[in-house]
Design a protein around this motif. Structure first.
Motif, PDB file in Angstrom:
ATOM      1  N   LEU A  54     -19.691-117.289  45.000  1.00  0.00           N
ATOM      2  CA  LEU A  54     -20.426-118.271  44.703  1.00  0.00           C
ATOM      3  C   LEU A  54     -21.701-117.734  44.183  1.00  0.00           C
ATOM      4  O   LEU A  54     -22.161-116.743  44.445  1.00  0.00           O
ATOM      5  CB  LEU A  54     -20.735-119.245  45.799  1.00  0.00           C
ATOM      6  N   LEU A  55     -22.223-118.676  43.346  1.00  0.00           N
ATOM      7  CA  LEU A  55     -23.402-118.415  42.777  1.00  0.00           C
ATOM      8  C   LEU A  55     -24.812-119.123  43.462  1.00  0.00           C
ATOM      9  O   LEU A  55     -24.532-120.187  43.892  1.00  0.00           O
ATOM     10  CB  LEU A  55     -23.718-118.833  41.226  1.00  0.00           C
ATOM     11  N   GLY A  56     -25.902-118.119  43.711  1.00  0.00           N
ATOM     12  CA  GLY A  56     -26.789-118.994  44.522  1.00  0.00           C
ATOM     13  C   GLY A  56     -27.652-119.605  43.301  1.00  0.00           C
ATOM     14  O   GLY A  56     -27.403-119.771  42.149  1.00  0.00           O
ATOM     15  N   ASP A  57     -28.763-119.986  43.903  1.00  0.00           N
ATOM     16  CA  ASP A  57     -29.668-120.711  42.802  1.00  0.00           C
ATOM     17  C   ASP A  57     -30.389-119.939  41.931  1.00  0.00           C
ATOM     18  O   ASP A  57     -30.636-118.557  42.520  1.00  0.00           O
ATOM     19  CB  ASP A  57     -30.873-121.239  43.592  1.00  0.00           C
ATOM     20  N   PRO A  58     -30.782-120.045  40.726  1.00  0.00           N
ATOM     21  CA  PRO A  58     -31.346-119.096  39.905  1.00  0.00           C
ATOM     22  C   PRO A  58     -32.745-118.885  40.156  1.00  0.00           C
ATOM     23  O   PRO A  58     -33.436-120.096  40.780  1.00  0.00           O
ATOM     24  CB  PRO A  58     -31.228-120.045  38.484  1.00  0.00           C
ATOM     25  N   LYS A  59     -33.344-117.602  39.961  1.00  0.00           N
ATOM     26  CA  LYS A  59     -34.629-117.375  40.347  1.00  0.00           C
ATOM     27  C   LYS A  59     -35.466-117.101  39.067  1.00  0.00           C
ATOM     28  O   LYS A  59     -34.877-116.331  38.356  1.00  0.00           O
ATOM     29  CB  LYS A  59     -34.473-116.423  41.407  1.00  0.00           C
ATOM     30  N   PRO A  60     -36.493-117.649  39.056  1.00  0.00           N
ATOM     31  CA  PRO A  60     -37.351-117.321  38.135  1.00  0.00           C
ATOM     32  C   PRO A  60     -37.839-115.815  37.944  1.00  0.00           C
ATOM     33  O   PRO A  60     -37.845-115.081  36.733  1.00  0.00           O
ATOM     34  CB  PRO A  60     -39.094-117.969  38.299  1.00  0.00           C
ATOM     35  N   GLU A  61     -37.726-114.972  39.124  1.00  0.00           N
ATOM     36  CA  GLU A  61     -38.126-113.616  39.158  1.00  0.00           C
ATOM     37  C   GLU A  61     -36.919-112.806  38.669  1.00  0.00           C
ATOM     38  O   GLU A  61     -36.994-111.518  38.367  1.00  0.00           O
ATOM     39  CB  GLU A  61     -38.784-113.177  40.667  1.00  0.00           C
ATOM     40  N   ARG A  62     -35.754-113.581  38.495  1.00  0.00           N
ATOM     41  CA  ARG A  62     -34.643-112.664  37.889  1.00  0.00           C
ATOM     42  C   ARG A  62     -34.288-113.356  36.622  1.00  0.00           C
ATOM     43  O   ARG A  62     -33.089-113.261  36.093  1.00  0.00           O
ATOM     44  CB  ARG A  62     -33.414-113.164  38.648  1.00  0.00           C
ATOM     45  N   GLY A  63     -35.321-113.782  35.914  1.00  0.00           N
ATOM     46  CA  GLY A  63     -35.195-114.297  34.399  1.00  0.00           C
ATOM     47  C   GLY A  63     -34.159-115.429  34.473  1.00  0.00           C
ATOM     48  O   GLY A  63     -33.681-116.045  33.420  1.00  0.00           O
ATOM     49  N   GLY A  64     -34.262-116.410  35.555  1.00  0.00           N
ATOM     50  CA  GLY A  64     -33.602-117.731  35.561  1.00  0.00           C
ATOM     51  C   GLY A  64     -31.991-117.304  36.078  1.00  0.00           C
ATOM     52  O   GLY A  64     -31.191-118.458  35.760  1.00  0.00           O
ATOM     53  N   ARG A  65     -31.534-116.275  36.270  1.00  0.00           N
ATOM     54  CA  ARG A  65     -30.181-115.866  36.555  1.00  0.00           C
ATOM     55  C   ARG A  65     -30.081-116.084  38.130  1.00  0.00           C
ATOM     56  O   ARG A  65     -30.920-115.903  38.889  1.00  0.00           O
ATOM     57  CB  ARG A  65     -29.925-114.343  36.392  1.00  0.00           C
ATOM     58  N   ALA A  66     -28.889-116.453  38.445  1.00  0.00           N
ATOM     59  CA  ALA A  66     -28.632-116.462  39.930  1.00  0.00           C
ATOM     60  C   ALA A  66     -27.575-115.310  40.264  1.00  0.00           C
ATOM     61  O   ALA A  66     -27.170-114.436  39.668  1.00  0.00           O
ATOM     62  CB  ALA A  66     -27.740-117.483  39.788  1.00  0.00           C
ATOM     63  N   LYS A  67     -27.856-114.827  41.824  1.00  0.00           N
ATOM     64  CA  LYS A  67     -27.193-114.065  42.260  1.00  0.00           C
ATOM     65  C   LYS A  67     -25.655-114.381  42.523  1.00  0.00           C
ATOM     66  O   LYS A  67     -25.377-115.555  42.677  1.00  0.00           O
ATOM     67  CB  LYS A  67     -27.771-113.513  43.439  1.00  0.00           C
ATOM     68  N   ARG A  68     -24.569-113.596  42.455  1.00  0.00           N
ATOM     69  CA  ARG A  68     -23.249-113.898  42.632  1.00  0.00           C
ATOM     70  C   ARG A  68     -22.940-113.270  44.234  1.00  0.00           C
ATOM     71  O   ARG A  68     -23.154-112.109  44.353  1.00  0.00           O
ATOM     72  CB  ARG A  68     -22.506-113.203  41.717  1.00  0.00           C
TER      73      ARG A  68
END
Length: 102
Positions: A54-68
């Motif tokens: 499942l995808l987590g919430d997008p994070k600004p520190e990750r450039g708006g990408r979510a962790k899987r």
């Protein structure tokens, strides 16, 4: 590789994704594994029904990408138990690996 990735995912529980899995493999197995190889193994494990993601919430520190994130399924746990038994049985049938000489 898939077995080690699956074991690392079990150890990590809810925090199982590429970076911590890579760290687990380095610390516990002494193997440095590329993220591409880890995610390829996770994709194969998911196709087999051994993990879900499942995808987590997008994070600004990750450039708006979510962790899987990955979680081991009951089927994956059953396969690990069966594999452990098989490996123990195979290992015990080889005297040189047990320190005995024939």
């Amino acid at each position: 590789m898939q077995l080690m990735v699956l074991l690392a995912a079990v150890r990590l529980g809810d925090e199982a994704y590429g970076v911590p899995i890579s760290k687990e493999l380095l610390i516990l197995a002494g193997r440095e594994v590329a993220f591409g190889s880890i995610y390829a193994a996770l994709d194969r494990l998911e196709q087999k029904g051994f993990v879900t993601s499942l995808l987590g919430d997008p994070k600004p520190e990750r450039g708006g990408r979510a962790k899987r994130y990955f979680r081991v399924t009951p089927v994956g746990l059953r396969v690990l138990r069966i594999t452990r038994t098989a490996l123990i049985n195979l290992w015990s049938s080889i005297p040189l690996l047990e320190g005995r000489r024939t």
